[in-house]
Write a protein that holds these residues in place. Structure first.
Motif, PDB file in Angstrom:
ATOM      1  N   SER A  49      25.187 -62.642  43.361  1.00 47.00           N
ATOM      2  CA  SER A  49      26.613 -62.430  43.094  1.00 47.00           C
ATOM      3  C   SER A  49      27.195 -61.412  44.057  1.00 47.00           C
ATOM      4  O   SER A  49      28.335 -61.545  44.515  1.00 47.00           O
ATOM      5  N   LYS A  53      30.431 -61.931  46.407  1.00 41.19           N
ATOM      6  CA  LYS A  53      31.594 -61.031  46.333  1.00 41.19           C
ATOM      7  C   LYS A  53      31.937 -60.458  47.706  1.00 41.19           C
ATOM      8  O   LYS A  53      33.111 -60.295  48.042  1.00 41.19           O
ATOM      9  N   VAL A  58      35.908 -59.573  47.999  1.00 38.17           N
ATOM     10  CA  VAL A  58      36.251 -58.958  46.725  1.00 38.17           C
ATOM     11  C   VAL A  58      35.685 -57.547  46.655  1.00 38.17           C
ATOM     12  O   VAL A  58      36.277 -56.651  46.065  1.00 38.17           O
ATOM     13  N   ILE A  59      34.487 -57.362  47.238  1.00 37.14           N
ATOM     14  CA  ILE A  59      33.962 -56.000  47.387  1.00 37.14           C
ATOM     15  C   ILE A  59      33.635 -55.793  48.858  1.00 37.14           C
ATOM     16  O   ILE A  59      33.460 -56.758  49.606  1.00 37.14           O
TER      17      ILE A  59
END
Ligand code: ATP
Ligand code: MG
Lengths: 236, 401
Positions: A49, A53, A58-59
């Motif tokens: 994950s 991401k 997203v990160i």
């Protein structure tokens, strides 16, 4: 050199710092060609994950390089200013849980994405309907998400990931709530989409039924990736 | 683009309507409070209008007769009548007291009016039923707010009066209904003592050597008589003739007598600025408190609604929704809540609260407009906490583990 698809080199991601730091990604190298569906497999906590991401903007990774198509989006720092627009226009997400917007009907849940990108309402809904037909949920197009079965919700969520025809689709256990026929059908759709729109697709999965369908698989263990030849079994 | 706020409201309209109604009742109370203040100001103006006077002549250095007690001799009017510019003068007394009908009593402002005819300052101008006072004793004209009816026998102190006429919206600045009786009766009522008190006073006076001299047997009787008549009134109402400025007439009365004279504007200033100032401050405090409570409620509701949508907001951010759109979603919902609240509040204030409130409530459209804008501003400000919460949502939450 390849200049399309997804390319990741030496990607690192450390959560936190000092004593509590977790090195989720130590060294990730990966390549997905346009039109290719690649499996990403690994034990729980291995960093799957986290990788999605990072790739989905997203990160923020800690170090390394990520390339989407011709554009370097990350090279030890973000190289794109508007990450939200990047996500909207170039990346499709499909999550394990469908996370549909409960106050929008099925069509608008999907059509919202092209609308956000400036497509006219009618055209956006037409695009959604085309995907519903392919995913066999067109008869539920006017329903609210709460009126759908888990599998139907998941197929709507997949339609949402595909609707903007992004060059990259990131799917985190997309078939978990589906029976094996449906799961295989979803993989079939992803394969078709990949071919049709030259999309590079990464599918994170534990699902024994679909693993044999990948031609190429990346294993990830303790934040390090290993490439492997897949069976590439055809779906009937 | 579709309206996210609108869709969300349609989806969970029950929640919005119910919280909107709760908020609406608060807004209704707020509007009613403003209406009560306006009603008080209007009561004061009506009181001045209905007196039919241009000038009020009162005891020197008092704010009489409404805001402070004022007492002047009842023959002063004779001197004022002859002054240039004075068209009509009339004595008047005001006394707020309990008026009885049978067993129950009503608080009323008993007004003693000079015998005369309609148009005499102090007289009620319009009756809604019956006739004006025609006899010089024991007749009364009452405001319908007292609940009295034509022909009722009412009691003021020891005397009984027959209600011959009824008025509407004749009230004191406190909102007490007015009861008009002949001046002489009113003067007596002001001073009337019960039998025990008279007996007690006679006993005390008889015991005082100065009033009870052996050589002057009549002295005690005449002293007692002087004690039971009342040569005082509260004010003289003056109507100024056409072509004369009330200020000039007031100035000449002031010069001539050791009296204080107020014009209509000054009287209004006393009533609004002094008499109801304390009430106005209390009402203003209530308005502030109600606004704060309403803000807190809106903020809490919007915050809760937003927290309930955190995951959806994370998804919206993940798929590239601009912050502007998310802020718009929250503010639009907040304003929608305010709109529902305002409409419910306006309706409940107009149809529910004002009619049953035991005081005159004057709902001005202007106050509603101000209220509307205050509601909008409060709603926007109250969304700030929710907006901060929404903007700090991490889109990664939408992906999960
Ligand atoms: N926000 C975070 N802060 C700190 N550590 C985290 C955070 N998210 C994940 N980790 C840690 O990073 C490592 C990788 O987590 P990740 O969620 O990527 O695993 P995964 O491969 O997706 O596992 P699963 O199959 O269980 O979903 C784990 O050890 C996890 O505890
Ligand atoms: Mg995971």
């Amino acid at each position: 050199m390849v200049n399309k698809g997804i390319r990741i080199e030496g990607l690192k991601k450390t959560y936190g710092s000092g004593d509590t730091a977790v090195e989720a990604l130590k060294s990730v190298d990966m390549y997905v060609a346009p039109g290719e569906v690649v499996g990403l497999i690994g034990p729980s906590g291995s960093g799957k994950s986290t990788l999605l991401k990072c790739l989905g903007a997203v990160i923020e990774p800690t170090a390394g390089k990520m390339v989407l198509g011709d554009d370097v989006i990350y090279d030890d720092a973000w190289k794109v200013r508007d990450l939200r627009a990047l996500r909207r226009d170039r990346i499709g997400f499909v999550f394990q849980a469908p996370y549909l917007i409960p106050f929008l009907d099925v069509t608008d849940n999907v059509a919202l994405l092209p609308m956000l990108a400036g497509v006219r309402n009618g055209d956006a809904r037409k695009r959604a309907m085309e995907l519903f037909e392919a995913l066999e949920v067109e008869h539920r197009a006017k329903a609210m998400p709460s009126q759908l079965s888990g599998g139907e919700q998941q197929r709507v969520a997949i339609a949402r990931g595909l609707v903007n025809r992004p060059p990259v689709i990131l799917a985190d256990e997309p078939t978990a709530p589906l029976d094996s026929d449906r799961a295989l059908a979803v993989i079939q759709i992803l394969n078709d989409m990949a071919k049709k729109y030259e999309t590079a697709i990464i599918v994170v999965t534990h699902d024994e039924k679909i693993i044999p369908t990948f031609k190429r698989i990346y294993h990830i263990r303790d934040g390090v990736t290993y490439e492997e030849e897949g069976e590439g079994r055809a779906i009937e | 683009m579709i309206s996210l706020a609108g869709r969300d409201i349609l989806h969970s309209w029950g929640k919005f309507v119910f919280t909107g109604m709760g908020l609406g009742l608060l807004i209704g109370i707020t509007l009613s409070m403003a209406g009560i203040y306006r009603g008080m100001v209007d009561d004061a103006k009506v009181l001045l209008d209905n007196s039919g006077a241009d000038l009020w002549v009162v005891q020197k250095d008092t704010l009489g007769p409404y805001a402070e007690s004022s007492s002047i001799y009842d023959d002063i009017w004779r001197g004022i009548r002859g002054m240039p510019g004075v068209e009509e003068v009339a004595n008047i007394t005001y006394l707020t007291m309990q008026v009885f009908k049978g067993d129950h009593d009503v608080r009323a402002m008993v007004t003693g009016i000079t015998p005369g005819e309609v148009g005499t300052p102090g007289w009620p101008l319009y009756l809604v039923a019956g006739r004006q006072i025609t006899r010089s004793h024991y007749e009364a004209v009452a405001d319908i707010a007292t609940g009295f009816k034509l022909g009722d026998q009412i009691r003021i102190r020891r005397h009984h009066y027959t209600v011959t006429g009824l008025t509407r919206r004749m009230v004191s600045s406190n909102g007490d209904p007015m009861v008009f009786i002949p001046l002489k009766d009113a003067q007596e009522a002001l001073f009337l003592k019960d039998n025990d008190a008279i007996w007690e006073q006679r006993r005390r006076s008889a015991g005082t050597p100065a009033f009870n001299r052996p050589g002057l047997p009549d002295l005690l009787d005449s002293f007692m008589a002087s004690q039971s008549t009342n040569p005082f009134v509260n004010a003289v109402l003056v109507r100024v003739g056409a072509g004369h400025r009330p200020e000039e007439v007031a100035a000449s009365i002031r010069r001539w007598k050791r009296l204080t004279v107020y014009t209509r504007a000054q009287m209004e200033e006393i009533l609004v600025g002094k008499l109801i100032a304390t009430s106005a401050r209390q009402i203003f405090m209530f308005l502030v408190i109600l606004s704060l409570v309403s803000s807190a409620i809106v903020a809490f509701i919007i915050y809760t609604l937003t927290l309930g949508k955190i995951r959806e907001i994370a998804v919206l951010k993940l798929i590239g929704t601009k912050n502007r759109t998310i802020v718009g979603l929250i503010i639009q919902q907040s304003i929608a809540l305010g709109m529902i609240g305002f409409v419910v509040g306006k309706i409940s204030a107009t149809l529910l609260m004002a009619p049953i409130f035991p005081k005159y409530v004057l709902l001005l459209p202007f106050d509603s407009v101000i209220g509307f804008f205050v509601v909008v501003v409060i709603c926007i400000l109250s969304s700030i906490i929710a907006i901060r919460a929404a903007l700090s949502v991490d889109p990664a939450e939408a992906i999960g583990g």
